[in-house]
Design a protein around this motif. Structure first.
Motif, PDB file in Angstrom:
ATOM      1  N   ASP A 166       0.950  -1.156   0.050  1.00  0.00           N
ATOM      2  CA  ASP A 166      -0.150   0.150  -0.009  1.00  0.00           C
ATOM      3  C   ASP A 166       0.901   1.162  -0.139  1.00  0.00           C
ATOM      4  N   ALA A 167       1.915   1.246   0.705  1.00  0.00           N
ATOM      5  CA  ALA A 167       2.753   2.567   0.884  1.00  0.00           C
ATOM      6  C   ALA A 167       3.472   2.731  -0.372  1.00  0.00           C
ATOM      7  N   LEU A 168       4.057   1.481  -1.036  1.00  0.00           N
ATOM      8  CA  LEU A 168       4.677   1.632  -2.402  1.00  0.00           C
ATOM      9  C   LEU A 168       3.749   2.241  -3.313  1.00  0.00           C
ATOM     10  N   ALA A 169       2.579   1.805  -3.331  1.00  0.00           N
ATOM     11  CA  ALA A 169       1.397   2.071  -4.439  1.00  0.00           C
ATOM     12  C   ALA A 169       1.194   3.543  -4.329  1.00  0.00           C
ATOM     13  N   LYS A 170       1.008   4.033  -3.157  1.00  0.00           N
ATOM     14  CA  LYS A 170       0.804   5.565  -2.659  1.00  0.00           C
ATOM     15  C   LYS A 170       2.039   6.309  -3.132  1.00  0.00           C
ATOM     16  N   ASN A 171       3.206   5.839  -3.119  1.00  0.00           N
ATOM     17  CA  ASN A 171       4.484   6.609  -3.294  1.00  0.00           C
ATOM     18  C   ASN A 171       4.783   6.625  -4.899  1.00  0.00           C
ATOM     19  N   LEU A 172       4.317   5.532  -5.561  1.00  0.00           N
ATOM     20  CA  LEU A 172       4.395   5.546  -7.166  1.00  0.00           C
ATOM     21  C   LEU A 172       3.302   6.106  -8.043  1.00  0.00           C
ATOM     22  N   THR A 173       2.195   6.455  -7.293  1.00  0.00           N
ATOM     23  CA  THR A 173       0.764   7.038  -7.913  1.00  0.00           C
ATOM     24  C   THR A 173       1.360   8.125  -8.731  1.00  0.00           C
ATOM     25  N   PRO A 174       2.137   9.124  -8.271  1.00  0.00           N
ATOM     26  CA  PRO A 174       2.261  10.491  -9.132  1.00  0.00           C
ATOM     27  C   PRO A 174       2.952   9.987 -10.429  1.00  0.00           C
ATOM     28  N   PHE A 175       4.028   9.278 -10.224  1.00  0.00           N
ATOM     29  CA  PHE A 175       5.033   8.797 -11.545  1.00  0.00           C
ATOM     30  C   PHE A 175       4.090   8.134 -12.248  1.00  0.00           C
TER      31      PHE A 175
ATOM     32  N   THR B  77       1.560  10.193 -14.401  1.00  0.00           N
ATOM     33  CA  THR B  77       2.095  11.152 -15.220  1.00  0.00           C
ATOM     34  C   THR B  77       2.816  10.066 -16.380  1.00  0.00           C
ATOM     35  N   LEU B  78       3.135   8.986 -16.180  1.00  0.00           N
ATOM     36  CA  LEU B  78       3.471   8.066 -17.131  1.00  0.00           C
ATOM     37  C   LEU B  78       2.427   7.786 -18.114  1.00  0.00           C
ATOM     38  N   ILE B  79       1.219   7.362 -17.544  1.00  0.00           N
ATOM     39  CA  ILE B  79      -0.067   7.040 -18.375  1.00  0.00           C
ATOM     40  C   ILE B  79      -0.468   8.157 -19.252  1.00  0.00           C
ATOM     41  N   LEU B  80      -0.136   9.596 -18.595  1.00  0.00           N
ATOM     42  CA  LEU B  80      -0.691  10.659 -19.590  1.00  0.00           C
ATOM     43  C   LEU B  80       0.292  10.974 -20.567  1.00  0.00           C
TER      44      LEU B  80
ATOM     45  N   MET C  23       0.716  19.200 -17.535  1.00  0.00           N
ATOM     46  CA  MET C  23      -0.285  19.589 -16.312  1.00  0.00           C
ATOM     47  C   MET C  23      -0.036  18.553 -15.083  1.00  0.00           C
ATOM     48  N   ALA C  24       0.456  17.193 -15.382  1.00  0.00           N
ATOM     49  CA  ALA C  24       0.700  16.394 -14.286  1.00  0.00           C
ATOM     50  C   ALA C  24       2.016  17.041 -13.255  1.00  0.00           C
ATOM     51  N   VAL C  25       2.835  17.235 -14.009  1.00  0.00           N
ATOM     52  CA  VAL C  25       4.219  17.748 -13.399  1.00  0.00           C
ATOM     53  C   VAL C  25       3.974  18.922 -12.655  1.00  0.00           C
ATOM     54  N   TYR C  26       3.271  19.824 -13.094  1.00  0.00           N
ATOM     55  CA  TYR C  26       2.826  21.078 -12.320  1.00  0.00           C
ATOM     56  C   TYR C  26       1.933  20.649 -11.174  1.00  0.00           C
ATOM     57  N   HIS C  27       1.074  19.904 -11.276  1.00  0.00           N
ATOM     58  CA  HIS C  27       0.275  19.382 -10.059  1.00  0.00           C
ATOM     59  C   HIS C  27       1.147  18.910  -9.057  1.00  0.00           C
ATOM     60  N   TRP C  28       1.814  17.894  -9.291  1.00  0.00           N
ATOM     61  CA  TRP C  28       2.570  17.162  -8.498  1.00  0.00           C
ATOM     62  C   TRP C  28       3.443  17.985  -7.791  1.00  0.00           C
ATOM     63  N   ALA C  29       4.193  18.859  -8.580  1.00  0.00           N
ATOM     64  CA  ALA C  29       5.244  19.657  -7.953  1.00  0.00           C
ATOM     65  C   ALA C  29       4.470  20.762  -7.092  1.00  0.00           C
TER      66      ALA C  29
ATOM     67  N   HIS D 251       1.515  20.245  -5.407  1.00  0.00           N
ATOM     68  CA  HIS D 251       0.913  19.544  -4.074  1.00  0.00           C
ATOM     69  C   HIS D 251       1.803  18.652  -3.391  1.00  0.00           C
ATOM     70  N   ARG D 252       2.429  17.796  -4.152  1.00  0.00           N
ATOM     71  CA  ARG D 252       3.347  16.903  -3.392  1.00  0.00           C
ATOM     72  C   ARG D 252       4.734  16.808  -4.045  1.00  0.00           C
ATOM     73  N   PRO D 253       5.546  17.643  -4.177  1.00  0.00           N
ATOM     74  CA  PRO D 253       7.086  17.153  -4.838  1.00  0.00           C
ATOM     75  C   PRO D 253       7.817  16.250  -4.045  1.00  0.00           C
ATOM     76  N   ARG D 254       7.431  15.688  -2.935  1.00  0.00           N
ATOM     77  CA  ARG D 254       8.223  14.599  -2.407  1.00  0.00           C
ATOM     78  C   ARG D 254       7.708  13.508  -3.243  1.00  0.00           C
ATOM     79  N   LEU D 255       6.705  13.180  -3.458  1.00  0.00           N
ATOM     80  CA  LEU D 255       6.062  12.088  -4.126  1.00  0.00           C
ATOM     81  C   LEU D 255       6.493  12.169  -5.916  1.00  0.00           C
ATOM     82  N   LEU D 256       7.102  13.165  -6.371  1.00  0.00           N
ATOM     83  CA  LEU D 256       7.440  13.136  -7.727  1.00  0.00           C
ATOM     84  C   LEU D 256       8.764  13.998  -7.702  1.00  0.00           C
ATOM     85  N   PRO D 257      10.083  13.330  -7.336  1.00  0.00           N
ATOM     86  CA  PRO D 257      11.122  13.779  -7.401  1.00  0.00           C
ATOM     87  C   PRO D 257      11.835  14.310  -8.750  1.00  0.00           C
TER      88      PRO D 257
END
Length: 102
Positions: free
Chosen positions: A10-19, A22-25, A48-54, A56-62
Motif C-alpha cells: 500500500d505504501a509503495l502504491a501511494k508513493n508510485l501513484t504520481p509517477f 504522469t507516465l500514463i498521461l 499538467m501532471a508535473v505542475y500539479h504534483w510539483a 501539491h506533493r513534490p516529495r512524491l514526484l522527485p
C-alpha cells in the motif's frame, strides 16, 4: 503496529501513484486518437501532471522521476533528446521554488 506485506504494498502504491499517472498521461499523449482538438491538448497532459504534483506533493514526484518522464516523452514522440526533459525540469524547478506564492 507491525509492518505487514500489505502495508508495504500500500505504501509503495501511494508513493508510485504520481509517477504512474504522469507516465500514463505521456502514453495517452502519444497514442493517435482521432478526436477534434486532441492534437493541441495531448502534448500538455504530462506538463499538467508535473505542475500539479510539483505544486501539491513534490516529495512524491522527485526531479529524477521528472527527468525520466521527459526522456520517455522525447523518445516516444521523436523529439530531440532533452527537449522535454529541460521543459519538465524547468517547470518543476520553478513551481517547487515558488510554491508558497502560487
Amino acid at each position: 503496529m507491525k509492518s505487514t506485506v500489505w502495508y508495504r504494498i500500500d505504501a509503495l502504491a501511494k508513493n508510485l501513484t504520481p509517477f504512474g499517472i504522469t507516465l500514463i498521461l505521456v502514453l495517452i499523449g502519444v497514442v493517435p486518437l482521432f478526436l477534434p482538438v486532441y492534437a493541441r491538448v495531448a502534448p500538455l497532459l504530462p506538463v499538467m501532471a508535473v505542475y500539479h504534483w510539483a505544486m501539491h506533493r513534490p516529495r512524491l514526484l522527485p526531479a529524477y522521476a521528472v527527468f525520466l518522464i521527459g526522456f520517455l516523452q522525447d523518445v516516444l514522440t521523436g523529439m530531440p533528446i532533452g527537449v522535454n526533459v529541460v521543459v519538465f525540469l524547468t517547470i518543476y524547478g520553478v513551481v517547487v521554488s515558488q510554491r508558497q506564492f502560487f
